[in-house]
Design a protein around this motif. Structure first.
Motif, short mmCIF file in Angstrom:
data_model
loop_
_atom_site.label_atom_id
_atom_site.label_comp_id
_atom_site.label_asym_id
_atom_site.label_seq_id
_atom_site.Cartn_x
_atom_site.Cartn_y
_atom_site.Cartn_z
N LEU A 83 6.71 -7.49 -0.45
CA LEU A 83 5.77 -8.58 -0.76
C LEU A 83 4.35 -8.07 -0.56
N GLU A 84 3.53 -8.29 -1.57
CA GLU A 84 2.13 -7.83 -1.52
C GLU A 84 1.22 -9.03 -1.81
N ARG A 85 0.23 -9.22 -0.91
CA ARG A 85 -0.62 -10.41 -1.10
C ARG A 85 -1.60 -10.25 -2.26
N GLY A 86 -1.93 -9.01 -2.66
CA GLY A 86 -2.88 -8.78 -3.75
C GLY A 86 -2.28 -9.08 -5.12
N LYS A 103 1.73 -13.68 0.11
CA LYS A 103 1.28 -13.31 1.45
C LYS A 103 2.34 -13.72 2.47
N VAL A 104 2.72 -12.79 3.30
CA VAL A 104 3.69 -13.10 4.35
C VAL A 104 2.94 -13.76 5.50
N ASP A 105 3.45 -14.91 5.95
CA ASP A 105 2.74 -15.66 6.99
C ASP A 105 3.35 -15.49 8.37
N GLY A 122 0.87 -1.19 0.00
CA GLY A 122 0.00 0.00 0.00
C GLY A 122 0.90 1.23 0.00
N LEU A 123 0.35 2.37 0.38
CA LEU A 123 1.13 3.61 0.32
C LEU A 123 2.32 3.60 1.27
N ALA A 124 2.13 3.05 2.48
CA ALA A 124 3.22 3.05 3.45
C ALA A 124 4.36 2.17 2.94
N GLY A 176 2.24 3.29 8.59
CA GLY A 176 0.91 3.46 8.00
C GLY A 176 -0.20 2.94 8.90
N ASP A 177 -1.25 2.41 8.28
CA ASP A 177 -2.39 1.89 9.05
C ASP A 177 -1.97 0.79 10.02
N ALA A 178 -0.96 0.03 9.65
CA ALA A 178 -0.49 -1.04 10.54
C ALA A 178 -0.07 -0.46 11.88
N LEU A 237 -7.53 7.36 -7.03
CA LEU A 237 -8.03 5.99 -7.13
C LEU A 237 -6.84 5.09 -6.85
N ARG A 238 -6.95 4.29 -5.82
CA ARG A 238 -5.76 3.56 -5.35
C ARG A 238 -5.27 2.51 -6.33
N ALA A 239 -6.19 1.86 -7.06
CA ALA A 239 -5.74 0.81 -7.98
C ALA A 239 -4.75 1.43 -8.98
N LYS A 277 -5.90 -4.40 -3.56
CA LYS A 277 -6.62 -4.70 -2.31
C LYS A 277 -6.83 -3.44 -1.47
N ASN A 278 -6.44 -2.29 -2.04
CA ASN A 278 -6.41 -1.09 -1.19
C ASN A 278 -7.67 -0.24 -1.36
N VAL A 279 -8.24 0.12 -0.24
CA VAL A 279 -9.48 0.91 -0.27
C VAL A 279 -9.23 2.23 0.45
N THR A 280 -9.68 3.29 -0.19
CA THR A 280 -9.64 4.58 0.50
C THR A 280 -10.86 5.36 0.09
N GLY A 281 -11.02 6.61 0.62
CA GLY A 281 -12.19 7.40 0.29
C GLY A 281 -12.23 7.85 -1.17
N GLY A 282 -11.38 8.61 -1.67
CA GLY A 282 -10.12 8.95 -1.19
C GLY A 282 -9.64 10.30 -1.68
N ARG A 283 -9.35 11.03 -0.66
CA ARG A 283 -8.79 12.34 -0.89
C ARG A 283 -7.46 12.41 -0.18
N MET A 284 -6.45 12.85 -0.91
CA MET A 284 -5.10 12.86 -0.35
C MET A 284 -4.64 14.31 -0.15
N ARG A 317 -8.00 11.27 7.58
CA ARG A 317 -6.62 11.40 7.10
C ARG A 317 -5.88 10.11 7.42
N GLY A 318 -5.30 9.52 6.40
CA GLY A 318 -4.53 8.30 6.62
C GLY A 318 -3.49 8.14 5.53
N MET A 319 -3.85 8.61 4.32
CA MET A 319 -2.92 8.38 3.21
C MET A 319 -1.62 9.16 3.36
N GLU A 320 -1.73 10.43 3.78
CA GLU A 320 -0.47 11.18 3.90
C GLU A 320 0.34 10.68 5.10
C1 LIG Z 1 -13.42 3.79 3.13
C2 LIG Z 1 -12.17 4.52 3.55
C3 LIG Z 1 -12.08 5.87 3.32
C4 LIG Z 1 -10.90 6.53 3.60
N1 LIG Z 1 -10.78 7.83 3.22
C5 LIG Z 1 -9.59 8.43 3.32
C6 LIG Z 1 -9.38 9.70 2.72
O1 LIG Z 1 -10.26 10.25 2.05
N2 LIG Z 1 -8.16 10.28 2.88
C7 LIG Z 1 -7.15 9.67 3.57
O2 LIG Z 1 -6.06 10.23 3.65
N3 LIG Z 1 -7.32 8.46 4.13
C8 LIG Z 1 -8.50 7.82 4.00
N4 LIG Z 1 -8.65 6.56 4.50
C9 LIG Z 1 -7.52 5.93 5.19
C10 LIG Z 1 -6.47 5.49 4.18
O3 LIG Z 1 -7.06 4.82 3.10
C11 LIG Z 1 -5.45 4.58 4.86
O4 LIG Z 1 -4.95 5.24 5.99
C12 LIG Z 1 -4.31 4.22 3.93
O5 LIG Z 1 -4.80 3.55 2.80
C13 LIG Z 1 -3.28 3.35 4.65
O6 LIG Z 1 -2.30 2.91 3.75
P1 LIG Z 1 -1.37 1.69 4.17
O7 LIG Z 1 -0.36 1.56 3.10
O8 LIG Z 1 -0.89 1.86 5.55
O9 LIG Z 1 -2.34 0.43 4.21
P2 LIG Z 1 -3.08 -0.31 3.02
O10 LIG Z 1 -3.36 0.60 1.91
O11 LIG Z 1 -4.22 -1.04 3.64
O12 LIG Z 1 -2.00 -1.36 2.50
C14 LIG Z 1 -1.66 -2.51 3.20
C15 LIG Z 1 -1.24 -3.55 2.18
O13 LIG Z 1 -0.69 -4.66 2.84
C16 LIG Z 1 -1.09 -5.84 2.15
N5 LIG Z 1 -0.97 -6.95 3.09
C17 LIG Z 1 -1.65 -7.12 4.24
N6 LIG Z 1 -1.23 -8.24 4.86
C18 LIG Z 1 -0.26 -8.77 4.08
C19 LIG Z 1 0.56 -9.91 4.19
N7 LIG Z 1 0.48 -10.74 5.25
N8 LIG Z 1 1.45 -10.17 3.21
C20 LIG Z 1 1.56 -9.35 2.13
N9 LIG Z 1 0.80 -8.24 1.97
C21 LIG Z 1 -0.09 -7.95 2.95
C22 LIG Z 1 -2.51 -5.53 1.71
O14 LIG Z 1 -2.92 -6.35 0.63
C23 LIG Z 1 -2.39 -4.06 1.32
O15 LIG Z 1 -2.06 -3.89 -0.03
C24 LIG Z 1 -9.82 5.85 4.23
C25 LIG Z 1 -9.93 4.49 4.52
C26 LIG Z 1 -11.09 3.81 4.15
C27 LIG Z 1 -11.17 2.33 4.40
#
Ligand SMILES: Cc1cc2nc3c(=O)[nH]c(=O)nc-3n(C[C@H](O)[C@H](O)[C@H](O)COP(=O)(O)OP(=O)(O)OC[C@H]3O[C@@H](n4cnc5c(N)ncnc54)[C@H](O)[C@@H]3O)c2cc1C
Length: 429
Positions: free
Chosen positions: A32-35, A128-130, A12-14, A301-303, A104-106, A41-48, A315-318
């Motif tokens: 390593l990315e499980r998707g 996928k990391v286990d 993901g972004l982090a 990041g979210d982790a 759009l995250r994809a 696999k990444n979902v956001t709103g999304g506004r950065m 706010r989560g993406m930045e």
């Molecule tokens: C509906 C929604 C709306 C949001 N709106 C906003 C917004 O408008 N603005 C904003 O800034 N933030 C928003 N957020 C928060 C933001 O999307 C997240 O904070 C951000 O995407 C986090 O990025 P990340 O890289 O930490 O995690 P993720 O994007 O979740 O990436 C984690 C990645 O790890 C992979 N993964 C997980 N486990 C494993 C494994 N064991 N092995 C290999 N790969 C693995 C996953 O497949 C995924 O690709 C929103 C979140 C949601 C759900």
């Protein structure tokens, strides 16, 4: 065990930000990315919001495939049969550098992964990391599909459920009260229709927030963002509130009712549903941030729980991009100094405190306690809608003075000890 410089779990972004930074510094990085691909696999709103992250990845921000720059904020407050809309725009948002973009995250993550690969990072999808591997009490690599990869540093960027942080005993399993569930749909719509419908031009975008009866009194709200030729529509609701709801309510039913409300349906009219997804969001702010490092491992990041619901925006993406970049900087220094101990890696927490991330989370540390007040989603939307109803309705009886009408409605909704407490609680955010 042979070791690469760094293994990153999650694309993901982090994770991508960390991979890009470490590869740019000449380090061997495996992500390593499980998707099926980064972004799948990444979902956001999304506004950065790009301003806070500009210093960490200036070149990426310059070239990134953003959708539209946001110039307009619309808040719609809904009661069961009425609604009030507030629109705010500002000319300063129309000039570069733009404050925030829709994404759009994809598309975005896939592009970001290519940039990281150009710098030399190895990005392996469908993996996928286990497990974490341990050596002398420190994380020393990962196991994926029965294959071991040794690493001087592991960066866990595996998103909100982070089993890696859990396996490293940095955090405990998910507590429903700290999370919300979000449903999101993407609608395809002609670019010109989007611009005409939302009053936009030249790649300008709008951010819409919906609150009130759409969540049936539960903590949460809706969002609608304009992309180039799609709309991102979603609804967020607290998991705890949903579990306690009587009678029991399926989250998807809320979404179904949400999208047919006239205030929402008019925006997506004629759009073709292209994607449906659901995801969890951390709502607890600083309260849910665990210890962010242990010997041989950093969490980003979210982790790491680095997400903030400020009520008016999520706010989560930045935070993900910046924490990934900071984790990479610290990992790079640790590898350089051949010291990946818990003590050395504590530098990561220090750097996060010096960045915008922890201070912003500190400022809004009471957000959740203020926002989970059900009156915000019931009493106050009713108050606003009834107040406007009293002012605008002209019936067969004599019209009361505006003052008298306002006083009657205010007395009904605001003359209570709860209302005073609610007003006092606003001081916390
Ligand atoms: C509906 C929604 C709306 C949001 N709106 C906003 C917004 O408008 N603005 C904003 O800034 N933030 C928003 N957020 C928060 C933001 O999307 C997240 O904070 C951000 O995407 C986090 O990025 P990340 O890289 O930490 O995690 P993720 O994007 O979740 O990436 C984690 C990645 O790890 C992979 N993964 C997980 N486990 C494993 C494994 N064991 N092995 C290999 N790969 C693995 C996953 O497949 C995924 O690709 C929103 C979140 C949601 C759900």
């Amino acid at each position: 065990m042979d070791k690469v410089d760094a293994v990153i779990v999650g694309g993901g972004l982090a994770g991508l930000s960390a991979a890009y930074k470490l590869a740019s510094a000449g380090r061997q990085v495996i992500l390593l990315e499980r998707g099926d691909s980064p972004g799948s696999k990444n979902v956001t709103g999304g506004r950065m919001y790009v301003d806070p992250m500009r210093e960490y990845l200036p070149d990426i921000i310059k070239e990134a495939p953003f959708e539209r720059h946001v110039v307009k904020e619309v808040i719609t407050i809904l009661d069961d049969n009425s609604s009030t809309q507030i629109e705010y725009s500002n000319d300063k948002w129309k000039a570069e550098p733009f404050m925030s973009y829709t994404v759009l995250r994809a598309k975005f993550d896939n592009w970001f992964a290519e940039k990281a690969m150009e710098k030399g990072a190895f990005i392996i999808p469908k993996k996928k990391v286990d497990e974490l591997l341990w050596e002398n009490g420190r994380v020393a690599g990962i196991r994926a599909d029965g294959e071991d990869i040794g690493a001087h540093v592991v960066i866990a960027a595996d998103g909100v459920l982070s089993f890696m942080a859990e396996k490293a005993k940095l955090r405990s399993p998910l507590i429903p009260a700290n999370y919300a569930v979000a449903m999101k749909e993407i609608y395809k719509l002609d670019e010109k229709i989007i611009e005409d419908r939302f009053g936009l031009k030249d790649n300008e975008g709008a951010a819409n927030l919906f609150m009130g009866s759409v969540t049936k009194g539960m903590f949460g709200g809706g969002f609608l963002y304009t992309n180039k030729d799609t709309l991102s529509l979603g609804l967020v609701v607290g998991i705890d509130a949903l579990l306690r709801k009587k009678p029991y309510l399926e989250a998807y039913r809320l979404m179904e009712e949400f999208e047919v409300r006239p205030e929402i349906a008019r925006w997506i009219k004629g759009g073709e549903l292209k994607e449906y997804s659901a995801h969890i969001i951390s709502e607890a702010g600083l309260q849910a941030v665990p210890k962010l490092y242990t010997g041989g491992m950093l969490v980003a990041g979210d982790a790491a729980g680095l997400a903030l619901n400020m009520g008016i925006t999520i706010r989560g993406m930045e935070f993900a991009v910046a924490s990934g970049a900071i984790a990479a900087e610290v990992a790079n220094e640790a590898i350089e100094k051949r010291d990946t101990s818990d003590t050395f890696l504590s530098l990561y927490e220090k750097r996060l405190k010096e960045s915008f991330i922890i201070p912003d989370m500190e400022t809004f540390r009471h957000s959740k306690s203020v926002l989970e007040n059900p009156r915000i989603f019931t009493v106050y939307p009713k108050f606003i809608c009834e107040l406007l109803d009293a002012i605008f309705t002209i019936g067969k009886n004599n019209k009361e003075s505006f003052y008298k009408s306002a006083k009657t409605v205010a007395k009904k909704y605001l003359m209570s000890w709860e209302a005073v407490k609610d007003i006092m609680s606003i001081r916390k955010i």
